[in-house]
Design a protein around this motif. Structure first.
Motif, PDB file in Angstrom:
ATOM      1  N   ARG A 210      -7.579  10.661  15.469  1.00 56.07           N
ATOM      2  CA  ARG A 210      -7.851  11.482  16.647  1.00 56.07           C
ATOM      3  C   ARG A 210      -7.417  10.799  17.938  1.00 56.07           C
ATOM      4  NH1 ARG A 210     -11.182  16.000  14.955  1.00 56.07           N
ATOM      5  NH2 ARG A 210     -11.743  15.637  12.794  1.00 56.07           N
ATOM      6  N   ARG A 211      -6.874   9.605  17.826  1.00 60.58           N
ATOM      7  CA  ARG A 211      -6.289   8.933  18.979  1.00 60.58           C
ATOM      8  C   ARG A 211      -4.770   9.065  18.987  1.00 60.58           C
ATOM      9  NH1 ARG A 211      -9.998   7.618  15.606  1.00 60.58           N
ATOM     10  NH2 ARG A 211      -9.370   5.504  15.138  1.00 60.58           N
ATOM     11  N   THR A 212      -4.210   9.710  17.970  1.00 55.89           N
ATOM     12  CA  THR A 212      -2.771   9.943  17.879  1.00 55.89           C
ATOM     13  C   THR A 212      -2.442  11.178  18.715  1.00 55.89           C
ATOM     14  OG1 THR A 212      -2.725   9.017  15.642  1.00 55.89           O
ATOM     15  CG2 THR A 212      -0.869  10.409  16.295  1.00 55.89           C
ATOM     16  N   ALA A 213      -1.617  11.021  19.733  1.00 61.38           N
ATOM     17  CA  ALA A 213      -1.439  12.121  20.678  1.00 61.38           C
ATOM     18  C   ALA A 213      -0.028  12.175  21.235  1.00 61.38           C
ATOM     19  CB  ALA A 213      -2.444  11.979  21.834  1.00 61.38           C
ATOM     20  N   SER A 214       0.279  13.321  21.846  1.00 59.87           N
ATOM     21  CA  SER A 214       1.420  13.460  22.716  1.00 59.87           C
ATOM     22  C   SER A 214       2.755  13.213  22.024  1.00 59.87           C
ATOM     23  CB  SER A 214       1.209  12.528  23.901  1.00 59.87           C
ATOM     24  OG  SER A 214       2.130  12.749  24.900  1.00 59.87           O
ATOM     25  N   ALA A 215       3.487  12.169  22.462  1.00 62.94           N
ATOM     26  CA  ALA A 215       4.794  11.892  21.863  1.00 62.94           C
ATOM     27  C   ALA A 215       4.678  11.633  20.367  1.00 62.94           C
ATOM     28  CB  ALA A 215       5.442  10.692  22.553  1.00 62.94           C
ATOM     29  N   SER A 216       3.560  11.044  19.926  1.00 64.56           N
ATOM     30  CA  SER A 216       3.342  10.842  18.491  1.00 64.56           C
ATOM     31  C   SER A 216       3.293  12.185  17.765  1.00 64.56           C
ATOM     32  CB  SER A 216       2.029  10.084  18.257  1.00 64.56           C
ATOM     33  OG  SER A 216       2.112   8.760  18.695  1.00 64.56           O
ATOM     34  N   GLU A 217       2.547  13.116  18.333  1.00 59.82           N
ATOM     35  CA  GLU A 217       2.448  14.447  17.723  1.00 59.82           C
ATOM     36  C   GLU A 217       3.788  15.169  17.778  1.00 59.82           C
ATOM     37  OE1 GLU A 217      -2.058  15.959  18.420  1.00 59.82           O
ATOM     38  OE2 GLU A 217      -0.948  15.469  20.253  1.00 59.82           O
ATOM     39  N   LEU A 218       4.568  14.919  18.818  1.00 56.53           N
ATOM     40  CA  LEU A 218       5.889  15.540  18.932  1.00 56.53           C
ATOM     41  C   LEU A 218       6.778  15.143  17.758  1.00 56.53           C
ATOM     42  CD1 LEU A 218       7.697  17.255  20.846  1.00 56.53           C
ATOM     43  CD2 LEU A 218       8.423  15.114  21.889  1.00 56.53           C
ATOM     44  N   VAL A 219       6.747  13.854  17.386  1.00 54.98           N
ATOM     45  CA  VAL A 219       7.567  13.381  16.262  1.00 54.98           C
ATOM     46  C   VAL A 219       7.088  14.010  14.952  1.00 54.98           C
ATOM     47  CG1 VAL A 219       8.265  11.343  14.939  1.00 54.98           C
ATOM     48  CG2 VAL A 219       8.125  11.215  17.428  1.00 54.98           C
ATOM     49  N   ILE A 220       5.776  14.066  14.760  1.00 53.12           N
ATOM     50  CA  ILE A 220       5.225  14.661  13.534  1.00 53.12           C
ATOM     51  C   ILE A 220       5.582  16.134  13.454  1.00 53.12           C
ATOM     52  CG2 ILE A 220       3.107  15.146  12.239  1.00 53.12           C
ATOM     53  CD1 ILE A 220       1.836  12.721  13.685  1.00 53.12           C
ATOM     54  N   ASN A 221       5.350  16.862  14.532  1.00 48.22           N
ATOM     55  CA  ASN A 221       5.610  18.303  14.556  1.00 48.22           C
ATOM     56  C   ASN A 221       7.084  18.613  14.319  1.00 48.22           C
ATOM     57  OD1 ASN A 221       4.611  21.023  14.983  1.00 48.22           O
ATOM     58  ND2 ASN A 221       5.697  20.999  16.928  1.00 48.22           N
ATOM     59  N   ALA A 222       7.972  17.745  14.801  1.00 44.18           N
ATOM     60  CA  ALA A 222       9.410  17.981  14.658  1.00 44.18           C
ATOM     61  C   ALA A 222       9.849  17.996  13.206  1.00 44.18           C
ATOM     62  CB  ALA A 222      10.190  16.918  15.430  1.00 44.18           C
ATOM     63  N   GLN A 223       9.149  17.264  12.325  1.00 43.20           N
ATOM     64  CA  GLN A 223       9.569  17.178  10.922  1.00 43.20           C
ATOM     65  C   GLN A 223       9.106  18.372  10.085  1.00 43.20           C
ATOM     66  OE1 GLN A 223      12.064  14.630  11.350  1.00 43.20           O
ATOM     67  NE2 GLN A 223      11.574  14.710   9.175  1.00 43.20           N
ATOM     68  N   ARG A 224       8.170  19.152  10.601  1.00 42.59           N
ATOM     69  CA  ARG A 224       7.602  20.236   9.795  1.00 42.59           C
ATOM     70  C   ARG A 224       8.648  21.246   9.308  1.00 42.59           C
ATOM     71  NH1 ARG A 224       3.371  22.860  13.435  1.00 42.59           N
ATOM     72  NH2 ARG A 224       3.131  24.246  11.642  1.00 42.59           N
ATOM     73  N   PRO A 225       9.521  21.760  10.147  1.00 40.20           N
ATOM     74  CA  PRO A 225      10.509  22.734   9.643  1.00 40.20           C
ATOM     75  C   PRO A 225      11.540  22.114   8.709  1.00 40.20           C
ATOM     76  CG  PRO A 225      10.297  22.838  12.043  1.00 40.20           C
ATOM     77  CD  PRO A 225       9.624  21.583  11.603  1.00 40.20           C
ATOM     78  N   PHE A 226      11.761  20.819   8.845  1.00 41.08           N
ATOM     79  CA  PHE A 226      12.797  20.164   8.054  1.00 41.08           C
ATOM     80  C   PHE A 226      12.328  19.793   6.646  1.00 41.08           C
ATOM     81  CE2 PHE A 226      14.184  18.417  12.415  1.00 41.08           C
ATOM     82  CZ  PHE A 226      14.913  19.575  12.686  1.00 41.08           C
ATOM     83  N   LEU A 227      11.082  19.347   6.515  1.00 41.55           N
ATOM     84  CA  LEU A 227      10.632  18.779   5.246  1.00 41.55           C
ATOM     85  C   LEU A 227       9.558  19.598   4.533  1.00 41.55           C
ATOM     86  CD1 LEU A 227      10.559  14.960   6.094  1.00 41.55           C
ATOM     87  CD2 LEU A 227      12.287  16.233   4.831  1.00 41.55           C
ATOM     88  N   GLY A 228       8.889  20.512   5.209  1.00 38.42           N
ATOM     89  CA  GLY A 228       7.902  21.362   4.535  1.00 38.42           C
ATOM     90  C   GLY A 228       6.822  20.561   3.836  1.00 38.42           C
TER      91      GLY A 228
END
Length: 484
Positions: free
Chosen positions: A343-361
């Motif tokens: 719950r301390r993972t935020a912002s740019a960290s979440e941006l990197v995680i979210n970016a992989q969702r459409p690519f890797l499912g």
């Protein structure tokens, strides 16, 4: 997350950024490639009063209100009719202005005013002043070190992951225990006891090491650099039953992370790594440009494809950016990625995680706990004569599938999640550490317990933890939670 450039965060009169705290990139408006680069906006002209009046509280309040009226992503959620004279602090006034948006969880203290000089030093070099450690507080109440930076005073004095702080004082004769401080004034009293973030501040700490040894140490705060990737545990290749798994722990998204990330992925590429554990458990965010580079290094096979979108309010649509995946010589074609978050993972960290969702499912997972929930970015609006930088939420971020809006964290958005604890008595990078072990299990195809919307990762030291934060964090502490 923060952008960098003339219109981003770290270096200009008007800087664009997006992040959990503040920050910026000092360069072009968007990095990592854009379909159509947006021009750098020009700040609205402001009156130029005499120097003595320019930085009065009233003048600074008027300037902040004008900038928010022009740039704020949620203009309908700015408070109306506030009396500036009722506030004796600029940030208190800004907090009151954005309170309606905060009530909707759209702006949880992301919009704030900070020092231009202080923030530029942090984002350009990762420099701050203090002990150079991250503290995590537990409801017991107990206080532990969860990370200590190489070359900083804390590690040199014996503070490292798993060290418990038992008492704090300015001398051996006035040590106060953590329970006593918390009882007297909550966790703010503990932050205050650790002293201001100024060079030369000295403290005496009674500590318990993981081997149960109790000792008393003296430590003096001084400037230190935050190595974005630890030389001790930050990157390695784990042999998991004959499979090569790349592990990388990024502490913060600052300028020096560019070189460190490239070196790590160059090694992954040379070793033929395609499965990666990305550890962002204490990473509160930083520069969008570094986040985009991180994503590019995971996606060699997708160069030229859309990575993400940055969208402003309709009146500022000319500033919208489409980020395109650039071709990086160190990039790998990742086939499976496990992101460790909390719950301390935020912002740019979440941006990197979210970016992989459409690519890797289903081949990308969130391991550990739910993330903070910050799908918006700030721009930096500067008033140099007052050393004021207004970090204003001005843009939303989305991945290539236009997925965003994760204000409640990413756990409910991910196809696969695995609940795991944060074992502070094992080194980061240790395959037997709870979250890393769970990440290896996901990569190997083993089943796991999903992260629930109410779940909170536990640690062997206790539950109910949070990274310690002072009442008025500096620029570094905004993006590196728990930093002292």
């Amino acid at each position: 997350m923060k952008h960098r450039g003339t219109f981003t965060s770290a270096m200009a009169a008007l800087a664009l950024l997006s992040g959990c705290g503040g920050g910026g990139d000092g360069g072009s408006f968007s990095s990592g490639g854009t379909a159509s680069p947006a021009p750098s906006p020009s700040p609205s002209p402001s009156p130029t009063p005499t120097p003595s009046a320019a930085c009065s509280l009233g003048s600074r309040q008027q300037w902040a209100l004008g900038q928010l009226n022009e740039w704020y992503l949620f203009p309908d959620d700015l408070a109306q009719g506030l009396n500036p004279a009722s506030f004796s602090d600029l940030n208190d006034y800004v907090d009151a202005l954005v309170a309606p948006a905060r009530a909707k969880r759209q702006d949880r203290f992301f919009t704030h005013v900070t020092s231009i000089k202080e923030e530029d030093a942090f984002y350009s070099s990762g420099t701050s002043a203090g002990f150079g450690v991250q503290f995590q507080a537990y409801s017991d109440p107990k206080l532990f070190v969860v990370d200590a930076y190489e070359g900083a005073p804390g590690l040199s004095a014996g503070l490292d992951r798993g060290t418990e702080i038992l008492a704090i004082g300015t001398s051996n004769s006035n040590l106060r225990t953590i329970p006593d401080l918390v009882k007297a004034g909550g966790w703010d009293a503990v932050s205050d006891a650790l002293g201001p973030d100024t060079e030369g501040t000295a403290r005496v700490l009674q500590i318990r090491q993981p081997n149960s040894a109790v000792i008393t140490i003296s430590i003096i705060k001084r400037p230190f650099d935050i190595p974005p990737i630890s030389s001790r545990f930050g990157t390695r290749i784990i042999d998991d039953g004959g499979r090569k798994v790349g592990y990388i722990n990024l502490r913060t998204f600052v300028g020096p992370a560019d070189r460190a990330l490239r070196e790590a992925f160059s090694n992954f590429k040379a070793q033929g790594v395609t499965e990666v554990i990305v550890d962002l458990r204490y990473n509160g965010g930083g520069l969008i440009s570094v986040a985009n580079l991180f994503s590019e290094l995971l996606n060699a096979q997708r160069a030229g494809q859309v990575l993400s979108y940055e969208t402003f309010r309709p009146s500022k649509a000319s500033q919208n950016v489409t980020n395109i995946i650039g071709s990086q010589p160190q990039a790998i074609a990742a086939t499976k990625v496990a992101f460790i978050g909390t719950r301390r993972t935020a912002s740019a960290s979440e941006l990197v995680i979210n970016a992989q969702r459409p690519f890797l499912g289903n081949n990308v997972a969130l391991i550990g706990d739910n993330t903070f929930g910050k799908p918006v970015g700030q721009i930096a609006l500067d008033r140099s004569e007052c050393d004021d930088r207004l970090r204003a939420v001005a843009l939303k971020t989305e991945n290539s599938a236009r997925q965003g809006e994760y204000y409640s964290g990413l756990a409910s958005q991910m196809a696969v999640t695995c609940q795991a604890g944060d074992d502070i008595f094992r080194s980061l990078g240790d395959p037997q550490e709870q979250s890393i072990s769970a990440a290896l299990g996901f990569l190997a195809g083993r089943s796991c317990t999903p992260i629930s919307s109410t779940a909170s990762a536990s640690a062997t030291a206790g539950s109910g933890m949070h990274l310690l934060r002072p009442a008025k964090p500096n620029a570094a502490q905004l993006d590196v939670p728990g930093l002292f």
